[in-house]
Design a protein around this motif. Structure first.
Motif, PDB file in Angstrom:
ATOM      1  N   GLY A  23       0.819  -1.202   0.000  1.00 14.46           N
ATOM      2  CA  GLY A  23       0.000   0.000   0.000  1.00 14.46           C
ATOM      3  C   GLY A  23       0.858   1.259   0.000  1.00 14.46           C
ATOM      4  O   GLY A  23       0.588   2.237  -0.700  1.00 14.46           O
ATOM      5  N   HIS A  24       1.951   1.200   0.750  1.00 16.62           N
ATOM      6  CA  HIS A  24       2.877   2.335   0.799  1.00 16.62           C
ATOM      7  C   HIS A  24       3.443   2.609  -0.585  1.00 16.62           C
ATOM      8  O   HIS A  24       3.595   3.764  -1.011  1.00 16.62           O
ATOM      9  CB  HIS A  24       3.986   2.013   1.795  1.00 16.62           C
ATOM     10  CG  HIS A  24       5.229   2.821   1.639  1.00 16.62           C
ATOM     11  ND1 HIS A  24       5.326   4.139   2.042  1.00 16.62           N
ATOM     12  CD2 HIS A  24       6.443   2.504   1.127  1.00 16.62           C
ATOM     13  CE1 HIS A  24       6.543   4.584   1.788  1.00 16.62           C
ATOM     14  NE2 HIS A  24       7.244   3.622   1.230  1.00 16.62           N
ATOM     15  N   PHE A  27       0.073   3.447  -3.156  1.00 18.25           N
ATOM     16  CA  PHE A  27      -0.663   4.681  -2.883  1.00 18.25           C
ATOM     17  C   PHE A  27       0.227   5.775  -2.338  1.00 18.25           C
ATOM     18  O   PHE A  27      -0.262   6.844  -1.965  1.00 18.25           O
ATOM     19  CB  PHE A  27      -1.797   4.397  -1.892  1.00 18.25           C
ATOM     20  CG  PHE A  27      -2.752   3.344  -2.396  1.00 18.25           C
ATOM     21  CD1 PHE A  27      -2.877   2.124  -1.750  1.00 18.25           C
ATOM     22  CD2 PHE A  27      -3.523   3.571  -3.528  1.00 18.25           C
ATOM     23  CE1 PHE A  27      -3.746   1.154  -2.218  1.00 18.25           C
ATOM     24  CE2 PHE A  27      -4.393   2.607  -4.006  1.00 18.25           C
ATOM     25  CZ  PHE A  27      -4.503   1.394  -3.352  1.00 18.25           C
ATOM     26  N   SER A  29       1.545   6.063   0.449  1.00 14.78           N
ATOM     27  CA  SER A  29       1.027   6.464   1.745  1.00 14.78           C
ATOM     28  C   SER A  29       2.082   6.273   2.821  1.00 14.78           C
ATOM     29  O   SER A  29       2.555   5.162   3.062  1.00 14.78           O
ATOM     30  CB  SER A  29      -0.219   5.616   2.067  1.00 14.78           C
ATOM     31  OG  SER A  29      -0.414   5.583   3.456  1.00 14.78           O
ATOM     32  N   ALA A  32       0.756   3.983   5.554  1.00 17.47           N
ATOM     33  CA  ALA A  32       0.814   2.557   5.247  1.00 17.47           C
ATOM     34  C   ALA A  32       2.237   2.058   5.462  1.00 17.47           C
ATOM     35  O   ALA A  32       2.468   0.962   5.969  1.00 17.47           O
ATOM     36  CB  ALA A  32       0.373   2.305   3.808  1.00 17.47           C
ATOM     37  N   THR A 100       8.354  -4.190   0.469  1.00 25.15           N
ATOM     38  CA  THR A 100       7.408  -4.865  -0.427  1.00 25.15           C
ATOM     39  C   THR A 100       8.006  -6.136  -1.003  1.00 25.15           C
ATOM     40  O   THR A 100       7.285  -7.028  -1.430  1.00 25.15           O
ATOM     41  CB  THR A 100       7.054  -3.936  -1.616  1.00 25.15           C
ATOM     42  OG1 THR A 100       7.092  -2.593  -1.183  1.00 25.15           O
ATOM     43  CG2 THR A 100       5.691  -4.277  -2.170  1.00 25.15           C
TER      44      THR A 100
END
Lengths: 279, 464
Positions: A23-24, A27, A29, A32, A100
């Motif tokens: 998600g980081h 997005f 974010s 996240a 990730t």
């Protein structure tokens, strides 16, 4: 509840961390990203407790030994060292996009423990040695550093391709720069190589006491030497011959594939003195 | 120019070839690939075993190429020798330059050059230059050197050259590898590895060798007084122990225990607890002659029968055999002690393995051929299986390992860097510039520099 339940639960914590890191990346974010780091840390602490618990439990059962003696325990330890080395790298270089790639590796390692015998078992005579702890710990810390180098090399190749094609935006543009990724790969291998060397040497010392021969060209020993050669090639090619870029990244990836073969492939597909390691 | 310089040119070319890193990379690839091949192709098989596994044509090819015993083959050893030569030539050629690099100093520095270094810090000090330099020298542990500035004033330069010897790391590592290889060569030439099985109560004076068919005498006898093994509650082996006595010329010299991971050493020969075998008593009746021979043997031991043309080997034992075809759960009939016998005749043809039963000595298969083989008992006295090894090169190998490890630590964790502090006169005291530079292009110096700079600033900085 047992230590195995805790370790099983950590599989899902690492899975959650992987998703947060994703998600980081997708997005962009920050929250996240921080969530991912937090979950990874919680998982690591829980694993630490579970490993310690298992160690104590083995003493309670009268067969006390460090939890490093069979396939289940080595997989659990491998996941622990991978997340440990990753969090150290993340803290130092603040590269959360790396998460990730590394956390899914740790998740997969823990998930595969569901296929193994998880009971605490007594040590057969050959494993009753002080060398067990130092040999296994140095080897797996080395493997973990190579797992991180593998991830940064993959990211490097993706980044290189995107830099060459001049495509703006996209997920890969959020990776650290290719120079940074190349540097991170080098540093991880510079950490893993001494550890692997210590692992091979402690293994040889142990073999001398157990079998009268520090080196018997047993498949496990031979493959650990092959891994050592591959990373020695990486270091010499990079430091002395000035190789950079794709070639060294590919060597790093090959090195980790060889590492996995050394750890698992040898036990599954070849026979030799190390076969009890898959117990 | 003449013949002589051309001759030198050739030699130089050879040297250059042997000192190249490309050769190193090539050799590492070749050794890695060859080693991998040896893990996929079964090593040290007998000709018969190899033909059974790979067929005749492939076996012939493997033997010609030396792949059946790859790690001891000429070409593998040649590759290792090339690598050792590469290491020696490479190191001796590059070492002088590295040695000079260790002793190189940054040369003349001024405030401006220092400020160009990546890690630098400047501040004022209320102390006079002599005092400031003296305090800084306590922290850096090096003496201040007085120098003249352009304006005619005096300044002090403190130079701390750290981790210089880290640059020798790779050479120490290479030396370690060479010592290790030397020890390995000594071991393979002058050492041996083999095994011996000793029945409780008996002694042995020689071992069979892993490679080759000769026997290796010890120069003394080793007697197994007692062999014990214990199990855990779940049946896993817990401990094997042989209590042994060493005899020289019939005299007891010493007693000791041999357990797994705790070998016994005597006169340079080491004995390792490896395995154990229950002993099997057989009676072999020659049907024609009517004579009986009694053997005490164990699994995997090949015994020669009296006619000189036949060999017998026990492949397996079962202390209480279940009737074939019965299930484990349904009270199948138990047949008592059994042994699987393999007979080999002079031409290598195998007969069997077939099971013989103690309680049913007249089974058909036991009576086939020239012999009637009877299982008398599977005894509770054990043969202890010891591995025997002697390696005169071991000392070099351990030395090489330690040197190698030290070299690796030096290479990766010790970095050559220089920290310079310049103290010059200023109106109200001194102006101080500290800066650090990496001298070998590696190492993150900023973290360490900040700590030292903080310490110096704390000792002589504005707060005083």
């Amino acid at each position: 509840m047992t230590d195995m339940d805790v370790t099983g639960a950590v599989t899902f914590i690492y899975l959650g961390a992987s998703l947060f890191y994703l998600g980081h990346l997708v997005f962009q974010s920050e929250r996240a990203g921080r969530g991912g780091s937090l979950l990874a840390l919680i998982g690591l602490l829980a694993q630490t407790a579970a490993i310690a618990w298992r160690w104590v439990e083995s003493y309670k059962q009268g067969i006390g030994h460090a939890p490093l003696s069979n396939l289940y325990e080595s997989l659990v330890f491998f996941a622990w060292t991978t997340v440990l080395i990753y969090l150290i790298v993340e803290r130092r270089w603040k590269a959360r996009t790396l998460g990730t790639f590394v956390l899914p590796i740790a998740t997969f390692i823990l998930a595969s423990t569901s296929l193994t015998d998880q009971e605490i078992r007594p040590l057969v005579p050959a494993l009753q040695s002080n060398w067990l702890t130092s040999h296994v710990i140095t080897c797996f810390l080395g493997y973990a550093a190579f797992a991180v180098a593998f991830s940064t090399s993959i990211m490097y190749l993706l980044k290189l391709r995107s830099e060459k094609s001049d495509s703006a935006g996209g997920l890969v543009s959020r990776f650290p720069g290719s120079d940074t990724l190349d540097e991170l790969t080098y540093k991880s291998i510079a950490l893993g190589f001494p550890l692997l060397t210590a692992g091979i040497l402690t293994g040889a010392a142990w073999a001398q006491y157990a079998w009268g021969s520090y080196w018997s060209w047993d498949p496990k020993e031979t493959w650990s030497l092959i891994v050592w050669f591959i990373y020695a090639i990486y270091l010499h090619a990079r430091i002395v011959a000035g190789w950079r870029g794709r070639r060294t990244a590919i060597v790093s990836i090959l090195g980790f594939i060889a590492t996995l073969f050394c750890y698992m492939g040898v036990n599954l597909w070849l026979s030799g003195l190390h076969s009890y390691g898959s117990g | 120019m003449g013949k002589e310089s051309r001759g030198n040119g050739k030699f130089d070319e050879v040297l250059k070839f042997f000192s190249s890193v490309r050769l190193t990379v090539f050799l590492c690839i070749a050794l890695a690939a060859s080693s991998a091949l040896g893990t996929f192709i079964a090593q040290n098989l007998s000709v018969a075993e190899s033909v059974a596994k790979y067929g005749e044509p492939l076996t012939k090819l493997l033997m010609v190429l030396g792949i059946g015993d790859l790690y001891h083959s000429g070409w593998f050893r040649f590759l290792m020798a090339l690598l050792a030569t590469n290491l020696i030539v490479c190191s001796t050629r590059r070492l002088p330059r590295v040695w000079r690099g260790i002793h190189r100093t940054p040369g003349k520095v001024s405030g401006e050059t220092l400020k160009k270094w990546r890690a630098n810090k400047s501040f004022r000090s209320p102390l006079g230059p002599e005092e400031a330099a003296a305090r800084a020298s306590k922290i850096l542990r090096c003496k201040p050197v007085e120098a003249e500035t352009e304006g005619g004033g005096r300044q002090y330069v403190l130079t701390s050259n750290r981790g210089a010897y880290g640059r020798l790391g790779p050479y120490v590592t290479h030396l370690g590898v060479l010592i290790l290889l030397f020890g390995a060569v000594i071991g393979s030439v002058a050492g041996f590895r083999g095994g011996v099985e000793i029945l409780e109560g008996e002694a042995a004076g020689e071992a069979w060798l892993f490679r080759g068919t000769e026997r290796r005498p010890f120069g003394f006898e080793i007697r197994c007084d007692n062999f014990t093994f214990t199990r855990y509650e779940d049946g896993t082996p817990r401990d094997y122990k042989s209590e042994v006595t060493i005899l020289e010329e019939g005299q007891v010299v010493r007693k000791g225990d041999i357990r797994v991971n705790h070998p016994l050493s005597h006169k340079g020969i080491n004995f390792y607890q490896s395995s154990y075998y229950p002993s099997v008593d057989l009676e072999v009746k020659d049907k024609e002659k009517g004579t009986s021979t009694f053997f005490k043997t164990h699994i995997n031991k090949t015994v020669r029968l009296p006619d000189g043309q036949t060999w017998l080997r026990i492949e397996d034992v079962d202390p209480d055999m279940l009737m074939p075809g019965a299930s484990m759960k349904g009270g199948g009939k138990r047949l008592g002690p059994a042994a699987a016998i393999l007979l080999i005749n002079a031409s290598g043809a195998h007969q069997g393995p077939f099971w013989i039963l103690k309680n049913y000595p007249d089974m058909a298969r036991a009576r086939e051929g020239n012999y009637h083989i009877q299982l008398i008992d599977i005894s509770t006295s054990y043969y202890t299986g010891l591995q025997v090894a002697s390696d005169p090169g071991v000392g070099f190998v351990w030395t090489g390992c330690i040197v190698l490890l030290v070299g690796i630590i030096m290479s990766f964790f010790i970095h050559h860097r220089t920290l310079v502090v310049l103290v010059g006169r200023d109106d109200d005291g001194s102006k101080v510039t500290a800066a650090e530079k990496s001298m070998d292009g590696r190492g993150d110096i900023e973290v360490e520099f900040n700590k030292v700079a903080e310490a110096i600033a704390g000792a002589i900085g504005p707060s005083h």
